[in-house]
Write an enzyme that holds these catalytic residues in place. Sequence first.
Site, PDB file in Angstrom:
ATOM      1  N   THR A  48       0.806  -1.121  -0.017  1.00  0.00           N
ATOM      2  CA  THR A  48      -0.022  -0.029   0.191  1.00  0.00           C
ATOM      3  C   THR A  48       0.917   1.326  -0.070  1.00  0.00           C
ATOM      4  O   THR A  48       2.242   1.211   0.189  1.00  0.00           O
ATOM      5  CB  THR A  48      -0.888   0.107   1.307  1.00  0.00           C
ATOM      6  OG1 THR A  48      -0.108   0.312   2.437  1.00  0.00           O
ATOM      7  CG2 THR A  48      -1.609  -1.333   1.325  1.00  0.00           C
ATOM      8  N   CYS A  49       0.212   2.390   0.451  1.00  0.00           N
ATOM      9  CA  CYS A  49       1.081   3.407  -0.152  1.00  0.00           C
ATOM     10  C   CYS A  49       1.869   3.656   1.330  1.00  0.00           C
ATOM     11  O   CYS A  49       2.988   4.462   1.420  1.00  0.00           O
ATOM     12  CB  CYS A  49       0.390   4.899  -0.050  1.00  0.00           C
ATOM     13  SG  CYS A  49      -1.332   4.919   0.934  1.00  0.00           S
ATOM     14  N   PRO A 113     -10.319   2.915   7.451  1.00  0.00           N
ATOM     15  CA  PRO A 113     -11.019   1.507   7.127  1.00  0.00           C
ATOM     16  C   PRO A 113     -10.589   1.222   5.736  1.00  0.00           C
ATOM     17  O   PRO A 113     -10.947  -0.004   5.276  1.00  0.00           O
ATOM     18  CB  PRO A 113     -12.569   2.224   6.846  1.00  0.00           C
ATOM     19  CG  PRO A 113     -12.606   3.519   6.416  1.00  0.00           C
ATOM     20  CD  PRO A 113     -11.086   4.191   7.032  1.00  0.00           C
ATOM     21  N   GLN A 114      -9.685   1.599   5.069  1.00  0.00           N
ATOM     22  CA  GLN A 114      -9.244   1.116   3.805  1.00  0.00           C
ATOM     23  C   GLN A 114      -8.239   0.020   3.846  1.00  0.00           C
ATOM     24  O   GLN A 114      -8.347  -0.781   2.907  1.00  0.00           O
ATOM     25  CB  GLN A 114      -8.225   2.310   2.876  1.00  0.00           C
ATOM     26  CG  GLN A 114      -9.432   3.421   2.522  1.00  0.00           C
ATOM     27  CD  GLN A 114      -9.544   4.373   3.347  1.00  0.00           C
ATOM     28  OE1 GLN A 114      -9.002   4.626   4.276  1.00  0.00           O
ATOM     29  NE2 GLN A 114     -10.345   5.335   2.911  1.00  0.00           N
ATOM     30  N   GLN A 118      -7.655  -3.618   1.396  1.00  0.00           N
ATOM     31  CA  GLN A 118      -6.294  -3.560   0.847  1.00  0.00           C
ATOM     32  C   GLN A 118      -5.782  -4.891   0.769  1.00  0.00           C
ATOM     33  O   GLN A 118      -5.282  -5.653  -0.129  1.00  0.00           O
ATOM     34  CB  GLN A 118      -5.259  -2.511   1.027  1.00  0.00           C
ATOM     35  CG  GLN A 118      -5.769  -1.295   0.425  1.00  0.00           C
ATOM     36  CD  GLN A 118      -4.940   0.025   1.245  1.00  0.00           C
ATOM     37  OE1 GLN A 118      -4.809  -0.159   2.394  1.00  0.00           O
ATOM     38  NE2 GLN A 118      -4.705   1.021   0.572  1.00  0.00           N
ATOM     39  N   GLY A 187      -6.067  12.668 -10.747  1.00  0.00           N
ATOM     40  CA  GLY A 187      -6.050  10.997 -10.426  1.00  0.00           C
ATOM     41  C   GLY A 187      -7.445  10.630 -10.531  1.00  0.00           C
ATOM     42  O   GLY A 187      -8.483  11.413 -10.323  1.00  0.00           O
ATOM     43  N   GLY A 189      -8.530   7.239  -9.176  1.00  0.00           N
ATOM     44  CA  GLY A 189      -8.474   5.825  -8.585  1.00  0.00           C
ATOM     45  C   GLY A 189      -9.468   6.029  -7.322  1.00  0.00           C
ATOM     46  O   GLY A 189     -10.263   6.829  -7.297  1.00  0.00           O
TER      47      GLY A 189
END
Lengths: 454, 272
Positions: A48-49, A113-114, A118, A187, A189
């Site tokens: 992830t980032c 919550p992401q 992921q 972006g 996304g």
Amino acid sequence: MIVLVGISHHTAPIELRERVALDASGCRAVLAQLAASGSVREVLVLSTCNRVEILAEAPPSAKCGEVVDAITRACRFPTDQMGKSIYLCEDELAVRHLLRVAASLDSLVVGEPQILGQLKVAFDTAVEAGTVGPVLHRVMARARRTAKRVRTETAIGQGQVSVPSVALSLAQQVFDVLTNRRVTLIGSGEMAEAIALLLKESGAELSLLGRNAARTEELSRRCCGTPHGFEELEQELSLSDVVISSTSAPHPIVSYAQVKRSLAHRRGRSLLFVDVAVPRDIEPKVGELDGVYLFNIDDLSRVTADSEALRGEATRVAERIVDEELAKLRDDARLERSVPTIRALYARMDHILRLEKERSFSGRLRHLGDAEREAVSCLLEAVKKRLLHTPATELRRLARTEPDRAEEALELLTQLFSLHSPVADGQAPEPSAPSPESVDGCCCGGDPTRTEEP
Amino acid sequence: MTLVPYVPLVVVAFYLLASGLFFTGLVSRRPAPVPARWATAVLLVGAVVHAIHIVHQSLVLHVCPVASARFVLSLAALVMVSTYLFHVRGTRRGALGVLVVPFTLALFLASDAVEGRTAVVVGMPRLVLAVHVTVNLLGSGLMLLAAVVGMAYLLESRGLKRRRPSRAVMRLPGLSGLQGWVRLLLRAGLLALTVGVISGAVFSDHEFSGFFRVLRLGLSYLTWLLVGALVVGDRVRGYGGRRLALGAILSGLLTVVVMLLYVLVGRAGGSA
């Protein structure tokens, strides 16, 4: 042996993380490489980032160092950073870390919550690649359960918990209210969409830029924004008050020179950049310009200090939940070790009873009809279950609470009933010493060669 | 009945009106506002009347330009405004009218008052003094407030620049709000100080009687010029918040020094 190797925003600056970040195809390549190396049986890659982590299950005979080497080679981690920016966990610590990650306790913004989504994507990718087995299945199921419990049983999800909301608060810190302020979003996304929806609610005038025209148009329709082509970037820099970038570009797309040129048309108005991409989309030098403020994904963590303090109690409860779920996983693992022995015991009993039934029904009890034979079979089955229930239950209890004694009991059981030696069909196991009861006439377990008058 | 004694009044009236129009043009949101265009025309008329006044003094009253400081001041004012009118083109240079015209007016009033005669404001020295003191106090207060807001702006800007805003910084009003406040306070302060400069010129005969009074007068004009430069520069070139904030802090410091000079040295009459 379970091994976890990774880097995250806690241990590595963004400059290092963006060098090792993996996109979807990169993750698949790493999975394939590790599966082919033979060092691991199961593997999962989470990128992830804020982190790149590899969770692997290796056979007990494998050496931890070899597994780690294979992982760092596949992911191109800089080996000189091992122990500094790159961390290594084994077995229970590795699983605990994964549970905490799934519960967003290790996230940049605690409670966001992401991460669970992921993690699920990473798991699905590993399943497609065929690198997931029973161990990772079990661990992942427990991770999902932990995350669900944390979100429903604690207040960790309340307050400012997402990267988009932190970006919005920064914009409000510079501009107070965003109504009639122009915000450019670069972006199209998932992250860009989440930010766009939040900005729409704040009343900002939204302008969307992206290379994928169709996706940008669609997002603009949903968020009441205006789509623009990427070639209009410099013009947007002159007009916008806030620029939020979240692309998957491997190199910066907004340069220092572009921003400097745009300042000439801004007449002293402040300009805020929020770069949530990894690798970064905006040249870091842009932040040096007068009147320009630049925040990247690492900087957002410092802004959330206030809300993290408020969620302190929720975090403590969440950590307790992680401990509980880890204990359950540990119990399950211990229970797993007793299951083969218990199954073998039941199988042995089934085998003995089957042989004795065949002998009796073809010998002494050959006169019995079908109904009687059925009744005898049911009786024997019930006796077997009644006899074995208590030992099996006790074995499971010992496995959960006293693993050492459970090991001893399993070994003893295996020895007493010769569970380690396979029994071929038709071959009776060696008769045990006749018990006093059996000498008095009960045929159960007695000398199979003895016959009695019905 | 001759109108000659009223000529200075007419000059003052036109210059005052032009100052007001220039100021309105400066603070207007529109880039080429109507008031600014009218301001130049009004100033031109005022300059013409001023020129008539000088010609009358020179040729009719035979005032010697070398011997009369009053005449020199009046002539200097006319030269200044004429030069400005000659070079002004469009909004950008038009913004300078906010400084040039009041200064011209102050010089004209000083030329009238410097020898103890206040032909322009005969019978109203107390009213003028009251206005002068009030607007100067108001202007000083606004400058101090602008300095405080400027400091808050710099503090927040620094925190955001370092990407580590502290909790205290995060609780400050938004950066653009602070910038707006500084801009507003500077403009309001400029208006007040300009009225102070103009009204103070009436009492200029008292202002050259000591080093500290001259120093106070000089610093007051410097403060006014600094604030004017900030406001004009912001309008014409779009100064960023940092430059405005620094300028506001400097203006505030100068204001403090002037006030200290008033308190420590004496506060008898005088200009801004």
